[in-house]
Design a protein around this motif. Structure first.
Motif, PDB file in Angstrom:
ATOM      1  N   MET A   1     -50.981  26.876 -17.999  1.00 20.20           N
ATOM      2  CA  MET A   1     -49.807  27.180 -17.200  1.00 20.20           C
ATOM      3  C   MET A   1     -48.763  27.926 -18.025  1.00 20.20           C
ATOM      4  SD  MET A   1     -49.387  23.694 -14.949  1.00 20.20           S
ATOM      5  CE  MET A   1     -48.012  24.434 -14.076  1.00 20.20           C
ATOM      6  N   THR A   2     -48.733  27.670 -19.328  1.00 18.10           N
ATOM      7  CA  THR A   2     -47.820  28.420 -20.194  1.00 18.10           C
ATOM      8  C   THR A   2     -48.177  29.894 -20.199  1.00 18.10           C
ATOM      9  OG1 THR A   2     -47.538  26.458 -21.569  1.00 18.10           O
ATOM     10  CG2 THR A   2     -46.886  28.570 -22.510  1.00 18.10           C
ATOM     11  N   SER A   3     -49.475  30.193 -20.284  1.00 14.98           N
ATOM     12  CA  SER A   3     -49.908  31.595 -20.247  1.00 14.98           C
ATOM     13  C   SER A   3     -49.530  32.248 -18.927  1.00 14.98           C
ATOM     14  CB  SER A   3     -51.423  31.671 -20.473  1.00 14.98           C
ATOM     15  OG  SER A   3     -51.782  31.087 -21.709  1.00 14.98           O
ATOM     16  N   ALA A   4     -49.705  31.513 -17.825  1.00 12.15           N
ATOM     17  CA  ALA A   4     -49.337  32.069 -16.525  1.00 12.15           C
ATOM     18  C   ALA A   4     -47.832  32.309 -16.435  1.00 12.15           C
ATOM     19  CB  ALA A   4     -49.796  31.136 -15.408  1.00 12.15           C
ATOM     20  N   ALA A   5     -47.028  31.392 -16.992  1.00 12.71           N
ATOM     21  CA  ALA A   5     -45.577  31.579 -16.950  1.00 12.71           C
ATOM     22  C   ALA A   5     -45.140  32.778 -17.790  1.00 12.71           C
ATOM     23  CB  ALA A   5     -44.883  30.303 -17.439  1.00 12.71           C
ATOM     24  N   ILE A   6     -45.729  32.932 -18.962  1.00 10.85           N
ATOM     25  CA  ILE A   6     -45.392  34.085 -19.809  1.00 10.85           C
ATOM     26  C   ILE A   6     -45.828  35.372 -19.124  1.00 10.85           C
ATOM     27  CG2 ILE A   6     -45.878  35.180 -22.025  1.00 10.85           C
ATOM     28  CD1 ILE A   6     -46.161  32.404 -23.210  1.00 10.85           C
TER      29      ILE A   6
END
Length: 744
Positions: free
Chosen positions: A436-441
């Motif tokens: 989810m961090t990758s998606a947010a970035i």
């Protein structure tokens, strides 16, 4: 004593006892009375007490150890043969055979157990006699030994059943734990218990299932999630003769005797069950522990759960096991056995409790994982464009595939951004990671790229600002990106790359080439320059932008995948014909078909652009000095262009709108004003100046002399807008073409 032979071939004496015609019983009595005499000298004595001469028999002399043992035992009354018929210092044959069968090694252990001479211990006179040795094997029947053996067999049977029960619980829990979603876990419970533990099972779960700390606001409702049972004999697909024989031989599988099974072999239980507060079912579920169907509380709970029309199984042939998660009860499982099978035991409640606990915890984890995956998937889906624009002079198509069902979140994205001057920016990027961090970035970088694109910055400058933004997000936030700007008027494309795989260009004739673009460093490294290249974009060509998940996997490197992609595009173009380009949507699907079973290690973003361009004959361009006469000149230029294109019907509307927009530009401009008309499926007019202030539509008062120009543009134009550029701004509007020229 030496053995002699008589005329009939029998020995006249045997072991020092005269041969009497008394049969074997008499001889045994005599041996017990007189014992076995061991000769002091003479021929060698064999294992069974028979004597023979070494020379006459041809055998080798006795071993030195045996000679020493004979010398030690000669003349020793305490070492004379005892009852039992074995030699002193040697175990009985039965004991030796039993130890050999058990496979107990070690000569020292045999010597210590047998009490050989020389080991420092004296044997008792009765040691090793019949019925007293530690290695003596009791007869299977009769006497006290029989009673002891029966008790041992019962204990062994109980231990074996307990071991089987533990092995079953271990195998069942492993099967349940293998599931990652709700259906797999419930299916694992059913397949693990039927028919090993029960003949049928019904699993009820709350509808809807609570997630985390959610508290139910309405009544608690249980829904029948899954049932499983042994298949009736008629459903096994056997032949008529085999089916009849099997039914007769295995009558215990007759499901017509199961109370909760209908005539057709189904489980006609209630589909929904609402738990009444204070009812019997609520009390059983609140107790958490499994109970027999014949228990006091379960007699009323089972009809409430299964329906009042279905009788409750008699005896201990049903177990009601609540399914309790981490915070609350989420369902119930009912285990059933047929009357032809042994009823449940008390220890089976412990087995049911273990199965219910593991199932409930697995369902809890599956629900939480499903919610997280849904949130992450929706987060990424909302960050990707819902649909692609269709700007003038280019056709677009896209695809996105997640890495797998278990890892649907990634950092790949694509975008198409319309720019002033009928240009379009094509962006594709990949953030490292699958979380989810990758998606947010990814969402933040995509938003930054859209903002920078609206400023009409060069591609290299856009990547430079993205690199700075990634560094502000964190030191380990890295991504690859490719940014391209296509101009349909000049048929040129400008590309800048930041560590991304190079694009592939498919020409109209079927030739596919990998564009030579400077690779650059990934976004987030910092302190690097990005270089842009400008290339030809001929009409009819197709540009394919992609992420590394399409060309790289554990089975192939990235350059091998790029070469396979190029060959696939060339093959597809040859199949569709060399005189026209393949359909764009079908081309994207065909590219994804090249992926094998082991090629889905990463998510894939694919963006295809078909260059159509705008013909020079459909473009009219002028420069106007910022003078008072500029609006009049702009009206005359527009009238001439419409006459050349045969669009005189739009003359009045176009002249009015051009006059208003050019007048507003001349008021604030210090450099020449640009005017451009484009004829595609619509008539587009663009007016540019060097003033960065964007016009805003406002409602003019009755006493105002101005402020009504944009109001007219908004009422007469099909669409209009204003875009800020690095050198000023552009105000544009579109008019629909009349008759057969218009968009359909």
């Amino acid at each position: 004593m030496q053995r002699t032979s008589s005329a009939n071939g029998r020995n006249s004496t045997r072991d020092g006892v005269p041969h009497l015609p008394g049969g074997p019983a008499a001889r045994r009595r005599l041996r017990r009375r007189y014992g076995r005499a061991r000769p002091r000298q003479g021929p060698h004595r064999g294992r069974r007490g028979r004597t023979h001469a070494c020379a006459d028999s041809g055998r080798r002399p006795p071993a030195p150890a045996r000679r020493r043992r004979e010398r030690r035992t000669a003349g020793r009354p305490d070492l004379r043969p005892r009852r039992g018929g074995h030699r002193p210092g040697r175990r009985p044959r039965a004991r030796r055979r039993g130890r050999a069968q058990r496979g107990t090694p070690g000569r020292g252990r045999r010597r210590a157990a047998a009490g050989r001479p020389g080991d420092g211990r004296r044997r008792s006179p009765g040691h090793g006699s019949r019925g007293g040795g530690p290695g003596h094997r009791r007869a299977p029947g009769g006497g006290a030994g029989s009673g002891t053996g029966a008790t041992g067999t019962g204990e062994v049977g109980v231990a074996r059943r307990e071991g089987d029960r533990l092995r079953f619980v271990g195998a069942a829990t492993r099967r349940i734990a293998r599931g990652i979603d709700l259906d797999e876990i419930v299916l694992g419970l059913c397949r693990a218990t039927v028919p090993t533990f029960s003949d049928a099972i019904l699993v009820y779960l709350r509808d809807p299932l609570p997630v985390g700390d959610e508290r139910p606001v309405g009544p608690v409702v249980l829904r029948l999630r899954r049932t499983d049972r042994l298949r009736p004999i008629d459903d096994l697909g056997l032949a008529e003769g085999e089916g009849a024989g099997a039914a007769g031989a295995a009558g215990e599988l007759d499901f017509s005797q199961l109370p909760l099974v209908g005539p057709q072999g189904d489980l006609p239980a209630a589909e929904l069950c609402e738990i009444r507060p204070g009812g019997a079912l609520a009390e059983v579920l609140r107790g958490v522990r499994p109970v027999f169907g014949s228990a006091l509380g379960a007699r009323d709970a089972l009809p409430e759960l299964l329906g009042s029309d279905h009788p409750v199984p008699r005896g201990q042939r049903a177990i009601l096991a609540p399914l309790r998660g981490r915070r609350r009860v989420i369902g119930a499982a009912v285990f059933l056995r047929t009357p032809d099978r042994d009823a449940f035991e008390q220890n089976d409640l412990l087995v049911a409790a273990q199965l219910a606990t593991h199932t409930a915890l697995g369902i809890d984890k599956a629900v939480l994982y499903g919610r997280e995956a849904y949130i992450a998937d929706e987060l990424q889906r909302t960050m990707l464009p819902d649909g692609l624009p269709q700007p003038t002079g280019v056709r677009l198509a896209s695809r996105y595939l997640p890495a797998a069902e278990t890892a649907r979140v990634g950092g790949d994205w694509y975008d198409a951004i319309p720019l002033p001057g009928s240009r379009v920016a094509l962006v594709v990027g990949d953030v490292m990671g699958h979380s989810m961090t990758s998606a947010a970035i990814m969402g933040q970088l995509r938003t930054t790229a859209q903002t920078l694109a609206q400023l009409d910055l060069p591609p290299a400058e856009v990547l430079h600002h993205l690199d700075e933004q990634a560094q502000r997000l964190g030191s380990d936030r890295m991504a690859t990106c490719l940014y391209a700007v296509y101009d349909p008027v000049s048929h040129r494309i400008t590309i800048a790359n930041a560590g991304h795989p190079p694009p592939v260009l498919l020409h109209l004739g079927g030739r596919a080439e990998v564009l030579r673009v400077p690779p650059g460093a990934p976004i987030g490294v910092g302190g690097v320059d990005f270089e842009a290249v400008e290339l030809d974009a001929p009409a009819g060509a197709t540009l394919l932008l992609y992420t590394d998940g399409l060309v790289e996997s554990r089975l192939r490197d990235v350059w091998t995948g790029i070469e396979q992609l190029r060959e696939r595009l060339a093959t597809t173009a040859q199949l569709t014909g060399l005189d026209h380009s393949p359909p764009l949507e079908a081309l994207c699907d065909d590219v994804l078909d090249m992926l094998g079973p082991g090629d889905r290690d990463d998510d894939i973003a694919l963006l295809a652009a078909r260059f159509e361009g705008i013909a020079p004959s459909d473009v009219a361009y002028w420069f106007l000095d910022p003078e008072e006469t500029a609006p009049g000149r702009a009206r005359r230029f527009a009238r001439r262009a419409l006459a050349r294109w045969g669009l005189e019907e739009l003359s009045d509307s176009l002249e009015l709108l051009v006059s208003e927009v050019v007048t507003n530009a001349v008021r604030y401009a210090e450099r020449p004003v640009t005017l451009r008309l484009l004829r595609t499926d619509v008539l587009r007019c663009e007016v540019g100046d060097d003033s960065p202030q964007l016009p805003r539509q406002r409602r003019a008062r009755e006493t105002d002399e101005g402020g009504r120009g944009l109001f007219l543009v908004n009422r007469l134009a099909r669409r209009w807008g204003a875009t800020r550029l690095s050198s000023g701004k552009v105000v544009w509007f579109e008019l629909p073409l009349p008759g057969p020229h218009g968009r359909r």
